[in-house]
Design a protein around this motif. Structure first.
Motif, PDB file in Angstrom:
ATOM      1  N   VAL A  47      15.771 -15.119  16.633  1.00  0.00           N
ATOM      2  CA  VAL A  47      14.421 -14.000  16.092  1.00  0.00           C
ATOM      3  C   VAL A  47      13.134 -14.775  16.374  1.00  0.00           C
ATOM      4  CG1 VAL A  47      13.739 -13.173  13.545  1.00  0.00           C
ATOM      5  CG2 VAL A  47      16.054 -13.455  14.103  1.00  0.00           C
ATOM      6  N   ALA A  48      12.959 -15.893  16.618  1.00  0.00           N
ATOM      7  CA  ALA A  48      11.328 -16.613  16.576  1.00  0.00           C
ATOM      8  C   ALA A  48      10.923 -15.671  18.610  1.00  0.00           C
ATOM      9  CB  ALA A  48      11.170 -17.937  16.379  1.00  0.00           C
ATOM     10  N   GLU A  51      10.282 -12.460  18.373  1.00  0.00           N
ATOM     11  CA  GLU A  51       9.163 -11.633  17.766  1.00  0.00           C
ATOM     12  C   GLU A  51       8.121 -11.786  18.944  1.00  0.00           C
ATOM     13  OE1 GLU A  51       9.515 -13.188  14.192  1.00  0.00           O
ATOM     14  OE2 GLU A  51       9.960 -11.564  13.679  1.00  0.00           O
ATOM     15  N   THR A  56       5.276  -8.977  17.700  1.00  0.00           N
ATOM     16  CA  THR A  56       4.675  -8.992  16.354  1.00  0.00           C
ATOM     17  C   THR A  56       6.389  -9.087  15.573  1.00  0.00           C
ATOM     18  OG1 THR A  56       4.858  -6.881  15.726  1.00  0.00           O
ATOM     19  CG2 THR A  56       5.705  -6.237  17.243  1.00  0.00           C
ATOM     20  N   ARG A  57       5.975  -9.029  14.200  1.00  0.00           N
ATOM     21  CA  ARG A  57       7.188  -9.862  13.565  1.00  0.00           C
ATOM     22  C   ARG A  57       8.016  -8.860  13.073  1.00  0.00           C
ATOM     23  NH1 ARG A  57       7.856 -12.773   9.081  1.00  0.00           N
ATOM     24  NH2 ARG A  57       8.262 -12.909   7.066  1.00  0.00           N
ATOM     25  N   GLY A  58       9.223  -8.272  12.740  1.00  0.00           N
ATOM     26  CA  GLY A  58       9.880  -7.141  12.541  1.00  0.00           C
ATOM     27  C   GLY A  58      10.808  -7.421  11.459  1.00  0.00           C
ATOM     28  N   SER A  59      11.430  -6.553  11.575  1.00  0.00           N
ATOM     29  CA  SER A  59      12.984  -6.553  10.424  1.00  0.00           C
ATOM     30  C   SER A  59      13.813  -6.944  10.732  1.00  0.00           C
ATOM     31  CB  SER A  59      12.573  -5.211   9.818  1.00  0.00           C
ATOM     32  OG  SER A  59      13.651  -4.641  10.555  1.00  0.00           O
ATOM     33  N   LEU A  96      14.522 -17.484   7.433  1.00  0.00           N
ATOM     34  CA  LEU A  96      13.867 -16.265   7.923  1.00  0.00           C
ATOM     35  C   LEU A  96      12.326 -16.175   7.437  1.00  0.00           C
ATOM     36  CD1 LEU A  96      16.547 -14.470  10.294  1.00  0.00           C
ATOM     37  CD2 LEU A  96      14.834 -15.527  10.693  1.00  0.00           C
ATOM     38  N   ARG A  98      12.011 -13.456   4.352  1.00  0.00           N
ATOM     39  CA  ARG A  98      12.174 -12.627   4.633  1.00  0.00           C
ATOM     40  C   ARG A  98      13.477 -11.894   4.175  1.00  0.00           C
ATOM     41  NH1 ARG A  98      10.943 -11.408  10.611  1.00  0.00           N
ATOM     42  NH2 ARG A  98      10.752 -13.550  10.607  1.00  0.00           N
TER      43      ARG A  98
END
Ligand SMILES: [Zn+2]
Length: 289
Positions: A47-48, A51, A56-59, A96, A98
């Motif tokens: 994920v890192a 991104e 950008t950050r995501g769901s 994470l 989130r």
């Protein structure tokens, strides 16, 4: 931005999609088999990296083997057995920082192909992943249908229907039963029946034994999917996973399944995936609208 993660038995794949569904980044790492903590770390690192690449950050949506038990919150039914019993959702969410949505990988596959793939616009779609294991998932109007036990579509652990001599009781399955559809249709199941040769080797071979092994496998898939036709009568069936690359299945299986389905004719299309190996990650990303 939506990030989809496909947590497979041999690889973990991730994709970052922008709003229209275009890929911004994609990565793949080997699954740390039999190591839960390392599996969590691999997802967090993936994920890192996605991104960082997308900027950008995501769901985050995750397609996984098995399911989260609605009763206990723990993983069940995963053929990646080191996940079973684990609190994967809260562990990932704390790692994470989130909320994370998870769904069975075959459900993610069905959703992806029903949304903008091979079965786009069809209402009831049965997705089949034939690879390391054999999973089924149901998408209704583009949404995963899970069920109160989170097992909707898990026909891979029904017994192979209309068994022939020599097919019963069938090979032992990790689920505790014998003769599950998975033990015949999966890549390892095909190899077991074909003297250890892989699907790719069989497809390239010209000898009689290879052709017979592929013919037995196609007939077993026809019987297994005829039971799906009888139960669900879906608008389309889409194949995914490594064995979906076997081109002969799309002719042979529909040629054979009419012998078993309870109908004078079968008009259901059996379709190859549009997004190929990417359907799992795309369906996981679609878990967030
Ligand atoms: Zn089984």
């Amino acid at each position: 931005m939506r990030i989809g993660i496909d947590l497979g038995g041999t690889k973990i794949e991730g994709v970052a999609l922008d709003a229209p569904g275009t890929e911004r980044a994609r990565r793949r790492v080997a699954t740390p088999r039999d190591d839960y903590e390392a599996t969590l770390r691999a997802i967090v690192d993936l994920v890192a990296a996605l991104e960082a690449e997308a900027g950008t950050r995501g769901s985050v949506g995750v397609g996984m083997p098995g399911a989260i038990s609605p009763a206990t919150g723990r993983v069940k039914n995963a053929n990646s057995t080191w996940l079973n019993g684990r609190l994967l959702k809260p562990d990932l969410e704390s790692a994470l920082g989130r909320e994370v949505r998870l769904a069975n990988d075959a459900n993610c596959f069905a959703v992806s192909e029903a949304r903008d793939g091979a079965a786009a616009g069809r209402r009831l779609v049965f997705g089949v992943i034939v690879g390391t294991g054999t999973g089924g998932g149901i998408a209704i109007d583009g949404h995963a249908w899970q069920g109160p036990n989170a097992i909707a579509g898990e026909w891979g652990h029904n017994p192979l229907p209309w068994p022939r001599i020599g097919e019963w009781p069938g090979p032992a399955c990790y689920c505790g039963q014998h003769g599950c559809i998975e033990t015949f249709l999966s890549g390892p199941g095909l190899a077991r029946d074909a003297g250890g040769r892989s699907a790719e080797e069989l497809a390239a071979a010209t000898d009689v034994a290879a052709r017979e092994a592929l013919a037995r496998h196609a007939d077993r898939m026809a019987r297994a999917l005829a039971s799906v036709l009888n139960l669900l009568d879906p608008d389309a069936i889409v194949l995914g996973g490594g064995l979906s690359n076997l081109a002969h299945l799309y002719e042979e299986v529909p040629r054979l399944w009419g012998r078993y389905a309870f109908s004078d004719r079968v008009d259901t299309p059996l379709l190859p995936p549009v997004h190929g190996d990417a359907s799992g990650v795309r369906g996981a990303a679609w878990l967030w609208e």
